[in-house]
Design an enzyme around this catalytic site. Structure first.
Site, mmCIF file in Angstrom:
data_model
loop_
_atom_site.group_PDB
_atom_site.id
_atom_site.type_symbol
_atom_site.label_atom_id
_atom_site.label_comp_id
_atom_site.label_asym_id
_atom_site.label_seq_id
_atom_site.Cartn_x
_atom_site.Cartn_y
_atom_site.Cartn_z
ATOM 1 N N HIS A 7 0.843 -1.191 0.000
ATOM 2 C CA HIS A 7 0.000 0.000 0.000
ATOM 3 C C HIS A 7 0.883 1.248 0.000
ATOM 4 O O HIS A 7 2.102 1.177 0.200
ATOM 5 C CB HIS A 7 -0.919 -0.010 1.212
ATOM 6 N N GLU A 61 1.306 3.772 2.031
ATOM 7 C CA GLU A 61 2.057 4.077 3.249
ATOM 8 C C GLU A 61 3.256 3.140 3.404
ATOM 9 O O GLU A 61 4.368 3.589 3.719
ATOM 10 C CB GLU A 61 1.152 3.950 4.479
ATOM 11 N N GLU A 99 -18.199 4.495 -24.388
ATOM 12 C CA GLU A 99 -17.897 5.113 -25.682
ATOM 13 C C GLU A 99 -18.813 4.459 -26.705
ATOM 14 O O GLU A 99 -18.537 3.361 -27.191
ATOM 15 C CB GLU A 99 -16.424 4.929 -26.049
ATOM 16 N N GLY A 123 -22.701 5.205 -29.322
ATOM 17 C CA GLY A 123 -23.525 6.142 -30.057
ATOM 18 C C GLY A 123 -24.783 6.542 -29.311
ATOM 19 O O GLY A 123 -25.005 6.150 -28.156
#
Length: 357
Positions: free
Chosen positions: A67, A69, A296, A298
């Site tokens: 992580h 940290e 994405e 129409g």
């Protein structure tokens, strides 16, 4: 009065300049890995000395790796600077549970750090939280950005929440965050001129590929596939190296998708799924492990998403009569959006109604 305890005239704490600088560095480091961390959130942090100088930064790169940290602490040790570590600034509350990695709260307690600044509280209801409480109980001075006033703190807090908005949605509901991208010409049409696949600028195309890089899935429709045979992969910017297969969801009411197109997409590294019921799309994405999806497609699919309220934010790129472009964002619910991580976008400060067509 020290910078860490500066007060406004109303008594509310101001954000110390060195803490604001550290949060900006932490967010910037986290942003570099947005799109590579699912099912974990992107997180960044910075470690400072007692004078407020940044010793190092760290970010979570992908699931199963340290992580933010832990990565920053390890780097600080490698640089021989750990004895100077005084303050840690982290975009998300340190975890207090053991998963594929150990608790970050305990890692912090293994250092001289006793001042902790947090950008956003952990939204995950599925794990034992309490990282902030654990640190407080063990003698740390723990502060949240929400504890301070002023536009800088508010803006940084919003970026920290934007980093985790898709993660919060997935962990709370099992559904993915859905961003719709729509480009409209000066007549309000989505159809490019004959012989072209787009009418937007190079900058808008760059943004589209940065969005693809940042998201875990892309959603399109069979009509778009038939008309354009879109690649939908990341090309104009460098993609995350070694990222897991991105999801490609093809929406169809007939249940059939061009087999040749599917084979080509899989050869480009996509994990292809078919969605025959648009109302199942958020769950389908979430069950496949996608936190953030980019649509994405129409006008037919976009109209269906709008009709059923299956979207979280909506990016509209409009072309003006003089050829310039506007980029506006609508947020369906609340104020938070991962699109706030893209500085060129016009993000409303409050909830907004959908204005697209």
């Amino acid at each position: 009065m020290s910078a860490g305890h500066a007060r406004t005239r109303t008594g509310a704490q101001e954000l110390p300049p060195h803490i604001g600088h550290a949060f900006r560095a932490a967010v910037a480091d986290a942003v570099r890995h947005v799109g590579a961390t699912a099912p974990n959130p992107p997180v960044g942090c910075a470690i400072l000395d007692a004078a407020g100088a940044i010793l190092c930064t760290g970010a979570h790169h992908r699931a199963g790796t340290p992580h933010a940290e832990a990565r920053a602490i390890a780097l600080c040790r490698e640089l021989g600077l750990i004895e100077r570590a005084h303050t840690i600034v982290v975009t998300l509350e340190p975890c207090n549970h053991t998963g594929r990695t150990g608790p970050c709260s305990q890692a912090i307690m293994g250092t001289p750090i006793r001042t902790v600044w947090i950008g956003a509280a952990d939204p995950n209801p599925n794990v034992a939280g309490g990282g902030a409480d654990y640190l407080r109980d063990h003698g740390c001075d723990v502060r949240f950005l929400s504890d301070v006033s002023g536009p800088e703190a508010a803006g940084l807090a919003r970026q920290c929440r934007g980093l985790i908005a898709p993660f919060a949605r997935l962990t709370r509901t099992g559904r993915a965050w859905i961003t719709v991208k729509q480009a409209l010409d000066i007549n309000g049409s989505m159809v490019p001129p004959v012989g072209r696949t787009t009418f937007t600028s190079a900058a808008a195309l760059d943004l589209a590929h940065r969005l693809r890089r940042a998201t875990d899935a892309v959603v399109t429709a069979t009509g778009t596939i038939a008309a354009d045979r879109p690649g939908l992969d990341v090309r104009r910017v460098s993609d995350h190296p070694g990222r897991r297969a991105r999801l490609l969801v093809a929406c169809t009411t007939r249940g059939q998708v061009d087999a040749a197109y599917i084979a080509q997409a899989e050869a480009r590294g996509f994990d292809v799924r078919t969605c025959t019921d648009i109302t199942h799309l958020p769950d389908l994405l979430g069950q496949a492990g996608a936190m953030w999806a980019l649509v994405e497609a129409g006008p037919t699919l976009l109209s269906a998403l709008r009709m059923h309220d299956i979207w979280d934010d909506w990016l509209t790129i409009g072309v003006n009569p003089d050829g310039t472009e506007t980029m506006g964002v609508a947020i369906r619910d609340g104020n938070d959006t991962p699109l706030c991580l893209f500085p060129e976008l016009d993000i409303p400060k409050g909830a907004t109604c959908f204005q697209g067509s």
